[in-house]
Design an enzyme around this catalytic site. Structure first.
Site, mmCIF file in Angstrom:
data_model
loop_
_atom_site.group_PDB
_atom_site.id
_atom_site.type_symbol
_atom_site.label_atom_id
_atom_site.label_comp_id
_atom_site.label_asym_id
_atom_site.label_seq_id
_atom_site.Cartn_x
_atom_site.Cartn_y
_atom_site.Cartn_z
ATOM 1 N N HIS A 138 3.318 0.227 -14.900
ATOM 2 C CA HIS A 138 3.965 -0.540 -13.835
ATOM 3 C C HIS A 138 3.332 -0.152 -12.502
ATOM 4 C CE1 HIS A 138 6.966 -2.640 -11.522
ATOM 5 N NE2 HIS A 138 7.304 -1.521 -10.890
ATOM 6 N N GLY A 153 4.703 3.652 -8.040
ATOM 7 C CA GLY A 153 5.892 3.998 -7.279
ATOM 8 C C GLY A 153 7.104 3.278 -7.840
ATOM 9 N N LYS A 159 5.016 -1.750 -3.129
ATOM 10 C CA LYS A 159 3.675 -1.818 -3.733
ATOM 11 C C LYS A 159 3.040 -3.197 -3.543
ATOM 12 C CE LYS A 159 5.163 -0.712 -7.823
ATOM 13 N NZ LYS A 159 6.600 -0.512 -7.488
ATOM 14 N N SER A 160 3.792 -4.254 -3.848
ATOM 15 C CA SER A 160 3.236 -5.609 -3.751
ATOM 16 C C SER A 160 2.952 -5.993 -2.308
ATOM 17 C CB SER A 160 4.191 -6.619 -4.395
ATOM 18 O OG SER A 160 4.351 -6.356 -5.777
ATOM 19 N N ASP A 177 2.341 -5.774 -10.622
ATOM 20 C CA ASP A 177 3.527 -5.531 -11.433
ATOM 21 C C ASP A 177 3.203 -4.823 -12.751
ATOM 22 O OD1 ASP A 177 6.376 -5.692 -11.754
ATOM 23 O OD2 ASP A 177 5.982 -7.111 -13.367
ATOM 24 N N GLU A 202 4.119 -10.932 -6.466
ATOM 25 C CA GLU A 202 5.533 -11.178 -6.176
ATOM 26 C C GLU A 202 5.934 -10.455 -4.897
ATOM 27 O OE1 GLU A 202 10.014 -10.193 -7.858
ATOM 28 O OE2 GLU A 202 8.256 -9.471 -8.942
ATOM 29 N N ARG A 243 -1.207 18.345 3.960
ATOM 30 C CA ARG A 243 -1.684 17.865 5.262
ATOM 31 C C ARG A 243 -3.185 18.017 5.427
ATOM 32 N NH1 ARG A 243 2.295 19.912 9.947
ATOM 33 N NH2 ARG A 243 1.024 18.364 11.060
#
Length: 309
Positions: A138, A153, A159-160, A177, A202, A243
């Site tokens: 995913h 995530g 994400k999309s 997706d 999406e 960092r």
């Protein structure tokens, strides 16, 4: 269901079916090929009967010099119940003994006009691609400056939306997706999109969009080698994030270790730009330029100089 059948080879390489039509749906389970020269000479102790058998000029020239009874016996042993098919290259005439033996156990006998070496190379590549171990993840896969970046995530982390911003910045979408991943080599993972959702993205509040229709054919690609995994997570005040970039975390997908970076998400951070820079920095590291390492070395040198002073 088997991933590859003999009939798939007939269609892919436009092979001529000579005999054994009843066996064209036999499964092919291994990508290795066999050129049964030793077997034709009579040595069957280690005969890999489950492989596709390739007969070229060398094997058939030697075979033609054998006695008729020996030829029949060797071909009967060559054609087993688990042999996917026997392919004759260079358009050579098929020995009658092979046709008769193959018909008895329904082993497909096929013919190609290509040279043996070239055909074997193409067939091996085809089978390795089709029979490679696969999994589904995913996430979103994007080609950024030639680096295949798999963005993962939790659902709703963005994400999309990040992928859409990257596409607007000139990068190419591979899958959204669901990313289908296959291992084509010991250290090579290739991702692609399921056919049903290919080129689709999406976006919550907008719906499903077709990236190729909106942004053109240059905004998408069918598959890409995965080199970097970036995991998006909501910002955690209690967590200490890297960092400097000295530590390199790995994630294992199938049998391959891939570099993974964790990027915290919070309002005001341009995640698309951060991922873009992460991909460029990853390329620099592969070219031997490690900025974090160089900074650490300079810092240590400065500390040592201050000690001496």
């Amino acid at each position: 269901m088997p991933k590859v059948k003999t009939v798939d080879l007939i269609e892919e390489f436009h092979l001529e079916l000579i005999s054994g039509e009843e066996g064209i749906n036999r499964p092919i389970t291994v990508s290795d090929l066999s050129r049964p020269g030793l077997e034709i000479a009579g040595y069957f102790d280690y005969y890999p009967a489950d492989r596709v058998q390739i007969l070229g000029m060398t094997e058939l020239t030697f075979f033609s010099r054998l006695d008729p009874d020996v030829r029949r016996s060797r071909m009967e042993r060559l054609c087993s119940d688990i042999t996917p098919c026997i392919i004759v290259t260079r358009g050579i005439d098929i020995p009658q003994e092979l046709i008769v033996a193959a018909e008895k156990v329904s082993v497909p006998v096929l013919r190609s006009s290509m040279k043996t070496t070239r055909f074997s190379s193409r067939l091996t590549n085809f089978l390795e691609s089709k029979l490679a171990p696969t999994t589904a993840v995913h996430g979103v896969l994007v080609d950024i400056y030639g680096v295949g970046v798999l963005i993962t995530g939790k659902s709703g982390v963005g994400k999309s939306e990040t992928a859409l911003e990257l596409v607007k910045r000139g990068h190419r979408l591979v899958a959204d997706d669901c990313v289908e991943i296959r291992q084509e080599d010991d250290d090579t993972l290739v991702g692609n999109s399921p056919e049903l959702i290919e080129h689709l993205l999406e976006i919550r509040g907008v719906g499903i969009i077709n990236v190729m229709t909106l942004f053109g054919a240059g905004a998408v690609r069918s598959h890409k080698k995965i080199s970097l995994v970036i995991n998006l997570e909501l910002w955690d005040q209690q967590k200490n994030y890297d960092r400097l970039g000295l530590e390199e975390e790995k994630i294992r997908i199938i049998d391959t270790n891939i570099t993974r970076m964790n990027i915290p998400v919070r309002p005001g951070r341009n995640i698309a730009v951060i991922i873009e820079v992460a991909a460029m920095n990853f390329r620099l590291k592969r070219m031997g330029v490690n900025t974090a390492q160089q900074f650490t070395e300079k810092l240590n040198e400065a500390i040592e100089e201050n000690k001496h002073e």
